[in-house]
Design a protein around this motif. Structure first.
Motif, PDB file in Angstrom:
ATOM      1  N   THR A  63     -18.891  49.962 -18.046  1.00  0.00           N
ATOM      2  CA  THR A  63     -17.380  50.403 -17.344  1.00  0.00           C
ATOM      3  C   THR A  63     -16.459  49.758 -18.248  1.00  0.00           C
ATOM      4  OG1 THR A  63     -18.470  50.206 -15.288  1.00  0.00           O
ATOM      5  CG2 THR A  63     -16.023  49.849 -15.266  1.00  0.00           C
ATOM      6  N   GLU A  64     -15.480  50.575 -18.010  1.00  0.00           N
ATOM      7  CA  GLU A  64     -14.254  50.044 -18.840  1.00  0.00           C
ATOM      8  C   GLU A  64     -13.085  50.027 -17.925  1.00  0.00           C
ATOM      9  OE1 GLU A  64     -12.925  51.455 -22.910  1.00  0.00           O
ATOM     10  OE2 GLU A  64     -11.432  52.443 -21.955  1.00  0.00           O
ATOM     11  N   ILE A  65     -12.207  49.069 -18.008  1.00  0.00           N
ATOM     12  CA  ILE A  65     -11.012  48.714 -17.127  1.00  0.00           C
ATOM     13  C   ILE A  65      -9.793  48.815 -17.978  1.00  0.00           C
ATOM     14  CG2 ILE A  65      -9.673  47.069 -15.794  1.00  0.00           C
ATOM     15  CD1 ILE A  65     -13.504  46.746 -16.087  1.00  0.00           C
ATOM     16  N   GLN A  66      -8.721  49.410 -17.763  1.00  0.00           N
ATOM     17  CA  GLN A  66      -7.553  49.468 -18.534  1.00  0.00           C
ATOM     18  C   GLN A  66      -6.394  49.091 -17.812  1.00  0.00           C
ATOM     19  OE1 GLN A  66      -7.068  53.420 -19.961  1.00  0.00           O
ATOM     20  NE2 GLN A  66      -9.006  53.730 -21.212  1.00  0.00           N
ATOM     21  N   VAL A  67      -5.384  48.193 -18.351  1.00  0.00           N
ATOM     22  CA  VAL A  67      -4.146  47.743 -17.755  1.00  0.00           C
ATOM     23  C   VAL A  67      -3.407  47.271 -18.826  1.00  0.00           C
ATOM     24  CG1 VAL A  67      -5.766  46.499 -16.178  1.00  0.00           C
ATOM     25  CG2 VAL A  67      -5.083  45.320 -18.114  1.00  0.00           C
ATOM     26  N   THR A  68      -2.068  47.455 -18.265  1.00  0.00           N
ATOM     27  CA  THR A  68      -0.915  46.813 -19.315  1.00  0.00           C
ATOM     28  C   THR A  68      -0.666  45.377 -18.826  1.00  0.00           C
ATOM     29  OG1 THR A  68       0.658  47.920 -17.634  1.00  0.00           O
ATOM     30  CG2 THR A  68       0.038  49.105 -19.475  1.00  0.00           C
ATOM     31  N   GLY A  69      -0.647  44.940 -17.750  1.00  0.00           N
ATOM     32  CA  GLY A  69      -0.269  43.612 -17.120  1.00  0.00           C
ATOM     33  C   GLY A  69      -0.408  43.635 -15.677  1.00  0.00           C
ATOM     34  N   THR A  70      -1.664  42.555 -15.303  1.00  0.00           N
ATOM     35  CA  THR A  70      -1.862  42.757 -14.092  1.00  0.00           C
ATOM     36  C   THR A  70      -2.919  41.509 -13.564  1.00  0.00           C
ATOM     37  OG1 THR A  70      -2.816  43.996 -12.131  1.00  0.00           O
ATOM     38  CG2 THR A  70      -4.012  44.151 -14.401  1.00  0.00           C
ATOM     39  N   HIS A  71      -3.360  41.206 -12.330  1.00  0.00           N
ATOM     40  CA  HIS A  71      -4.173  40.127 -12.122  1.00  0.00           C
ATOM     41  C   HIS A  71      -5.480  40.935 -11.252  1.00  0.00           C
ATOM     42  CE1 HIS A  71      -0.604  37.090 -11.747  1.00  0.00           C
ATOM     43  NE2 HIS A  71      -0.807  37.624 -12.712  1.00  0.00           N
ATOM     44  N   PHE A  72      -6.494  40.726 -12.021  1.00  0.00           N
ATOM     45  CA  PHE A  72      -7.655  41.252 -11.197  1.00  0.00           C
ATOM     46  C   PHE A  72      -8.950  40.455 -11.598  1.00  0.00           C
ATOM     47  CE2 PHE A  72      -7.297  42.855 -15.644  1.00  0.00           C
ATOM     48  CZ  PHE A  72      -8.426  43.038 -16.162  1.00  0.00           C
ATOM     49  N   VAL A  92      -4.608  48.952 -11.991  1.00  0.00           N
ATOM     50  CA  VAL A  92      -5.678  49.146 -13.064  1.00  0.00           C
ATOM     51  C   VAL A  92      -6.428  50.558 -13.057  1.00  0.00           C
ATOM     52  CG1 VAL A  92      -6.328  46.625 -13.301  1.00  0.00           C
ATOM     53  CG2 VAL A  92      -7.710  48.192 -11.585  1.00  0.00           C
ATOM     54  N   LYS A  93      -6.929  50.983 -14.300  1.00  0.00           N
ATOM     55  CA  LYS A  93      -7.650  52.210 -14.160  1.00  0.00           C
ATOM     56  C   LYS A  93      -9.036  51.878 -14.643  1.00  0.00           C
ATOM     57  CE  LYS A  93      -7.672  56.996 -16.298  1.00  0.00           C
ATOM     58  NZ  LYS A  93      -6.922  57.856 -17.354  1.00  0.00           N
ATOM     59  N   VAL A  94      -9.919  52.288 -13.522  1.00  0.00           N
ATOM     60  CA  VAL A  94     -11.374  51.782 -13.913  1.00  0.00           C
ATOM     61  C   VAL A  94     -12.174  53.226 -14.308  1.00  0.00           C
ATOM     62  CG1 VAL A  94     -13.741  50.834 -12.904  1.00  0.00           C
ATOM     63  CG2 VAL A  94     -11.288  49.913 -12.145  1.00  0.00           C
ATOM     64  N   ILE A  95     -12.893  53.153 -15.378  1.00  0.00           N
ATOM     65  CA  ILE A  95     -13.365  54.381 -16.028  1.00  0.00           C
ATOM     66  C   ILE A  95     -15.115  54.317 -16.097  1.00  0.00           C
ATOM     67  CG2 ILE A  95     -13.423  55.989 -17.993  1.00  0.00           C
ATOM     68  CD1 ILE A  95     -10.602  54.735 -18.731  1.00  0.00           C
ATOM     69  N   LYS A  96     -15.649  55.154 -15.693  1.00  0.00           N
ATOM     70  CA  LYS A  96     -17.142  55.038 -15.871  1.00  0.00           C
ATOM     71  C   LYS A  96     -17.613  56.536 -16.326  1.00  0.00           C
ATOM     72  CE  LYS A  96     -21.424  53.953 -15.883  1.00  0.00           C
ATOM     73  NZ  LYS A  96     -22.466  53.619 -14.348  1.00  0.00           N
ATOM     74  N   GLY A  97     -18.007  56.926 -17.557  1.00  0.00           N
ATOM     75  CA  GLY A  97     -18.303  58.081 -18.167  1.00  0.00           C
ATOM     76  C   GLY A  97     -17.220  59.058 -17.895  1.00  0.00           C
ATOM     77  N   ILE A  98     -17.379  60.067 -17.123  1.00  0.00           N
ATOM     78  CA  ILE A  98     -16.031  60.994 -16.959  1.00  0.00           C
ATOM     79  C   ILE A  98     -15.451  60.709 -15.797  1.00  0.00           C
ATOM     80  CG2 ILE A  98     -17.229  62.713 -18.406  1.00  0.00           C
ATOM     81  CD1 ILE A  98     -17.944  64.419 -15.821  1.00  0.00           C
ATOM     82  N   SER A 111     -19.055  50.271  -9.927  1.00  0.00           N
ATOM     83  CA  SER A 111     -19.694  51.033 -10.618  1.00  0.00           C
ATOM     84  C   SER A 111     -21.143  50.661 -10.770  1.00  0.00           C
ATOM     85  CB  SER A 111     -19.089  51.510 -11.998  1.00  0.00           C
ATOM     86  OG  SER A 111     -18.847  50.377 -12.629  1.00  0.00           O
ATOM     87  N   SER A 112     -22.135  51.725 -10.296  1.00  0.00           N
ATOM     88  CA  SER A 112     -23.524  51.203 -10.703  1.00  0.00           C
ATOM     89  C   SER A 112     -24.093  51.365 -11.953  1.00  0.00           C
ATOM     90  CB  SER A 112     -24.513  51.940  -9.683  1.00  0.00           C
ATOM     91  OG  SER A 112     -24.298  53.380 -10.113  1.00  0.00           O
ATOM     92  N   VAL A 113     -24.847  50.936 -12.569  1.00  0.00           N
ATOM     93  CA  VAL A 113     -25.226  50.838 -13.977  1.00  0.00           C
ATOM     94  C   VAL A 113     -26.056  52.174 -14.433  1.00  0.00           C
ATOM     95  CG1 VAL A 113     -26.894  49.665 -15.710  1.00  0.00           C
ATOM     96  CG2 VAL A 113     -25.804  48.168 -14.041  1.00  0.00           C
ATOM     97  N   ASN A 114     -26.542  52.684 -13.239  1.00  0.00           N
ATOM     98  CA  ASN A 114     -27.380  54.093 -13.701  1.00  0.00           C
ATOM     99  C   ASN A 114     -26.379  55.203 -12.980  1.00  0.00           C
ATOM    100  OD1 ASN A 114     -29.400  52.907 -15.033  1.00  0.00           O
ATOM    101  ND2 ASN A 114     -30.449  52.499 -13.044  1.00  0.00           N
ATOM    102  N   GLY A 115     -25.447  54.907 -12.376  1.00  0.00           N
ATOM    103  CA  GLY A 115     -24.455  56.137 -11.511  1.00  0.00           C
ATOM    104  C   GLY A 115     -23.202  56.043 -11.893  1.00  0.00           C
ATOM    105  N   GLY A 116     -22.399  56.746 -11.023  1.00  0.00           N
ATOM    106  CA  GLY A 116     -20.986  56.810 -11.323  1.00  0.00           C
ATOM    107  C   GLY A 116     -20.262  55.742 -10.665  1.00  0.00           C
TER     108      GLY A 116
END
Length: 204
Positions: A63-72, A92-98, A111-116
């Protein structure tokens, strides 16, 4: 951070990070290029220094989490069924695959390891960062989840005798307590234990 330890550090850009027990963070000596990227294994709470021109990215398992400035908070232990991202402030924007999800404060996505990506839910953010504030916090937690937290904090090996109870548990316990004191609290919920060195056997 070792089992039973926590660590706080400041990254080169001024971002502050709290690392939970049994966690690691990989980051460069200086951030260069058009992004600030770190890799997390385990659990961490981030207070990201704002820099719109250089987004901050956390890679946590798949999983990838994208931010500019935030608390999470990000919980990404391999032994847990999913990576959980909980937002306290900012966005934040959380990305898993597409797939991706945008979070608002007070929301969490898994986000599950094998799923979306799972659905975005409104959650009790205090529970997500209770570890940072010195607490075990359980709200509808099953026994294996509780035991995995104790394993990481008290450096234990947990095994089970007989069937694992299907009950769900709720409550708060200070992480500063000795293991014996925490077990006494859990025994109030009719959970029984036997301790052999660093091996904790859960009994029916």
């Amino acid at each position: 951070t070792p089992k039973g330890g926590q660590f706080k550090l400041t990254l080169p850009d001024g971002t502050r990070v709290w690392l939970n027990a049994s966690s690691s963070l990989t980051y460069p000596v200086t951030f260069q290029g058009d992004e600030r990227k770190v890799k997390l294994e385990g659990e961490a709470y981030f207070e990201v220094a704002h820099n719109k021109e250089m987004p901050f990215k956390v890679e946590a398992l798949s999983t990838e989490i994208q931010v500019t400035g935030t608390h999470f908070n990000v919980n990404a232990f391999e032994e847990e069924p999913a990576v959980k991202t909980t937002l306290l402030e900012g966005s934040v924007k959380v990305i898993k695959g597409i797939s991706y999800a945008m979070l608002a404060p007070g929301q969490e996505v898994s986000s599950s390891v094998n799923g979306g990506l799972g659905t975005v839910n409104t959650v009790d953010t205090e529970g997500a960062v209770a570890w940072k504030n010195g607490l075990f916090y359980f709200n509808g937690a099953d026994l294996p989840y509780i035991m995995r937290q104790l394993e990481r904090w008290y450096d234990l090996e947990v095994s089970y005798e007989g069937e694992i109870p299907k009950r769900l548990y709720a409550g708060e316990v200070f992480r500063s307590l000795k293991l014996s004191e925490v077990l006494k609290v859990l025994e109030l919920s009719k959970i029984h234990f036997r301790l052999e060195g660093n091996k904790l056997i859960v009994m029916p």
